[in-house]
Scaffold this active site. Structure first.
Site, PDB file in Angstrom:
ATOM      1  N   GLY A   1       0.701  -5.159   0.988  1.00  0.00           N
ATOM      2  CA  GLY A   1      -0.498  -5.158   0.269  1.00  0.00           C
ATOM      3  C   GLY A   1      -0.341  -5.636  -1.167  1.00  0.00           C
TER       4      GLY A   1
ATOM      5  N   GLU B   1       4.692  -5.222   6.970  1.00  0.00           N
ATOM      6  CA  GLU B   1       3.986  -4.198   7.914  1.00  0.00           C
ATOM      7  C   GLU B   1       4.519  -4.028   9.353  1.00  0.00           C
ATOM      8  OE1 GLU B   1       2.812  -6.466   5.819  1.00  0.00           O
ATOM      9  OE2 GLU B   1       1.042  -5.780   4.697  1.00  0.00           O
TER      10      GLU B   1
ATOM     11  N   GLU C   1      -0.539  -9.095  -0.797  1.00  0.00           N
ATOM     12  CA  GLU C   1      -1.843  -9.565  -0.422  1.00  0.00           C
ATOM     13  C   GLU C   1      -2.864  -9.697  -1.723  1.00  0.00           C
ATOM     14  OE1 GLU C   1      -1.872  -6.724   2.665  1.00  0.00           O
ATOM     15  OE2 GLU C   1      -3.065  -7.993   4.032  1.00  0.00           O
TER      16      GLU C   1
ATOM     17  N   ALA D   1       0.788  -1.108   0.011  1.00  0.00           N
ATOM     18  CA  ALA D   1      -0.031   0.047  -0.131  1.00  0.00           C
ATOM     19  C   ALA D   1       0.848   1.076   0.060  1.00  0.00           C
ATOM     20  CB  ALA D   1      -1.028   0.006   1.244  1.00  0.00           C
TER      21      ALA D   1
END
Ligand code: CAA
Length: 261
Positions: free
Chosen positions: A112, A135, A115, A69
């Site tokens: 992300g 993260e 993911e 992200a």
């Protein structure tokens, strides 16, 4: 004929019966900002509705899949603001794509980015691929499915290692753990993913859709409910023309021609 759809942060090319979606923010290693996720959602919704497209490859190109992200977008957000804008809830439609989605991963697939790869149905990794959830180094945890999809694939202990150390797995280790389908030289990643997409695109589309749905249900349902659901889909497929075509083609010793009906 290749048809391109116009976006700012992604490139979408339809070469029926497959499409290739390429993340395209190279300066920030394809960091997944809300704008990128918005475009991905929009493109996948269009490809889901486009009957000529039967399988899709999602890639970040030859060098990087996505480094997570967009940290710049999140760094100064508050908890209530995150809740209200539902940052990663907006990623959920990616996992609801009904056609086969194949990730072609070169380089980093982190946070992300990893993911999103895990939301795909198959993962083809280049030998440069690195999959991880860093993260923890930022004072957060994965927020787009990492803590749930990793253990369902590799089990508790490897998932804990990935979440708690933040260290990324090499493509080879990911392959040994069963979290990627193939490891190939990086230049072969996208061509192989596209070849597999074409192979799947030749199959009867309604059966492909039901097969994808059924496997995904194994992650959600108790065995008895999953088996009952599988049986219903199995019987349902006898209402399709493609089942008749597939079985009669076999009996007549010819190749079936499937219409998605
Ligand atoms: N968000 C925003 N920008 C990012 C980014 C990210 N996730 N990852 C990399 N970038 C930017 C860098 O800031 C840098 O920009 P500048 O050139 O303007 O400085 C550019 O991309 C190139 O990155 P590096 O110089 O860091 O490249 P590197 O080769 O030295 O390192 C890397 C590569 C190891 C992937 C490193 O960039 C990195 O650690 N990135 C962050 C990875 C990360 O923590 N991801 C998780 C994000 S949180 C998340 O994803 C939450 C969730 O679950 C949804």
């Amino acid at each position: 004929m290749i048809v391109a759809m116009a976006y700012e942060h992604i490139v979408v090319e339809i070469d029926a019966p497959i499409a290739t979606v390429t993340l395209n923010r190279p300066k920030v290693l394809n960091a997944l900002s809300p704008a990128v996720i918005g475009e991905l959602n929009d493109a996948l919704a269009s490809l889901d509705a486009e009957e000529s497209v039967r399988a899709v490859v999602l890639t970040g190109g030859p060098k990087v899949f996505a480094a997570g992200a967009d940290i710049g977008d999140m760094a100064d957000r508050g908890a209530v603001e995150q809740l209200q804008r539902d940052q990663t809830g907006r990623w959920a439609p990616l996992a609801g794509f009904t056609k086969p989605l194949i990730a072609a991963v070169n380089g980093y697939a982190l946070g992300g980015g990893c993911e999103v790869a895990l939301m795909c149905d198959l993962i083809i990794a280049g030998d440069t691929a690195r999959l991880g959830q860093p993260e923890i180094n930022l004072g957060i945890i994965p927020g787009a499915g990492g803590t749930q999809r990793w253990p369902r694939t590799v089990g508790k202990y490897i998932a804990m290692e990935v979440m708690l150390t933040g260290a990324a797995l090499t493509a080879q280790r990911a392959y040994e753990l069963g979290i990627v389908n193939r490891v190939v030289p990086a230049e072969m990643t996208i061509p192989l993913a596209q070849r597999m997409a074409r192979q799947i695109a030749e199959k009867p589309p309604v059966a492909v859709r039901m097969a994808k749905e059924a496997v995904l249900k194994a992650f959600e349902m108790p065995l008895s409910e999953g088996l009952a659901s599988e049986r219903k889909s199995f019987y349902f497929l006898f209402a399709t023309d493609d089942q008749k075509e597939g079985m009669h083609a076999f009996l007549e010793k010819r190749k079936g021609v499937f219409k998605g009906r």
